[in-house]
Enzyme design. Sequence first.
Site, short mmCIF file in Angstrom:
data_model
loop_
_atom_site.label_atom_id
_atom_site.label_comp_id
_atom_site.label_asym_id
_atom_site.label_seq_id
_atom_site.Cartn_x
_atom_site.Cartn_y
_atom_site.Cartn_z
N ASN A 195 0.86 -1.18 0.00
CA ASN A 195 0.00 0.00 0.00
C ASN A 195 0.90 1.23 0.00
OD1 ASN A 195 -1.81 2.04 0.46
ND2 ASN A 195 -2.46 1.32 2.48
N TRP A 196 0.97 1.91 -1.12
CA TRP A 196 1.87 3.07 -1.25
C TRP A 196 1.25 4.36 -0.72
CZ3 TRP A 196 4.41 2.08 -6.77
CH2 TRP A 196 5.31 1.01 -6.64
N LYS A 197 0.02 4.27 -0.24
CA LYS A 197 -0.64 5.42 0.39
C LYS A 197 -0.43 6.69 -0.46
CE LYS A 197 -0.20 3.07 4.78
NZ LYS A 197 -0.13 3.11 6.23
N HIS A 216 -9.56 0.92 5.04
CA HIS A 216 -8.23 1.14 5.63
C HIS A 216 -8.36 2.06 6.85
CE1 HIS A 216 -4.10 2.32 6.28
NE2 HIS A 216 -3.80 1.17 5.69
N GLU A 259 -6.72 4.47 7.87
CA GLU A 259 -6.59 5.91 7.62
C GLU A 259 -7.88 6.50 7.05
OE1 GLU A 259 -2.94 5.28 5.53
OE2 GLU A 259 -2.13 4.63 7.47
N GLU A 302 -5.34 -5.28 10.36
CA GLU A 302 -4.28 -4.30 10.60
C GLU A 302 -4.57 -3.57 11.91
OE1 GLU A 302 -2.32 -2.94 6.68
OE2 GLU A 302 -4.14 -1.78 6.87
N GLY A 336 2.65 1.82 10.92
CA GLY A 336 3.61 2.92 10.81
C GLY A 336 4.34 3.23 12.11
N GLY A 385 5.08 1.25 4.86
CA GLY A 385 6.43 1.85 4.78
C GLY A 385 7.47 0.99 4.08
#
Length: 250
Positions: free
Chosen positions: A8-10, A96, A98, A169, A175, A236
């Site tokens: 996941n490159w966000k 997700h 976020e 998650e 993170g 990350g």
Amino acid sequence: MKKLMAANWKMFKTWDEAVITARKLAELVGTVPDDREVLIFPSFTSLKGVSKELASKSSFSTGGQDFYTEEQGAFTGEISPKMLKSCGAVFGLTGHSERRHVLGETDEFIGKKTAYGIEAGLKVVLCVGELIEERKAGKVEEVVDRQIREGLKDVPRDIDPERISVAYEPVWAIGTGEVAGPEEIVEAHGFCRKILQDIFGEKANEIRILYGGSVKPDNCSQIISLDNVDGVLVGGASLEGESFSKIVLA
Ligand code: 13P
């Protein structure tokens, strides 16, 4: 069941950076092992570039980090599964942490997105996971149970199990460098499996359950070997070809 090794490159990487990273990753991985599948969730703006870069590589695919619940219309800033597919995406991500905790998405909306993504032809990865306060209050099962049931509420019960995955998650492990311990992962994944069995019956055993939260090259092989861990979702450590290739091959 192949293990799904997902990145996941966000909100990282411009188009050029994303394409270069994808190229490097594919070079470093070479032939993906038979029991693995690699999936990249780049930003929308680099989705087509990354999809094109990986199109000729077998066992690589891409997905959209989010999508809306309509095919098209007056929804400024939104993007539809149809648009994602036109950029090469096979997968979509929902729920997700976020999006839940920074953007304020509700279980109900996440459920609608998940069902719509499936209906529109995507494979969907639904993310679930508790906050640290919820863990401390002994509410892990309550939270995960609610997020999975609400998230999958309108997904057809006869779905091909390949088309849906759950990513556990724990929010406190995202993170932070603080990976969940093996017992915590086995317990949570076993619990996710039970809920999936309750919803889908026997075919739940073919639904992949991924772990996400501070997965790194040096902890991946242990995590991936745990019971009911059918892949990983990496933030990350997926941003560089070197480290993500080590995770893919771990
Ligand atoms: P990190 O791997 O950076 O902890 O992020 C996990 C994540 O949010 C993947 O979706």
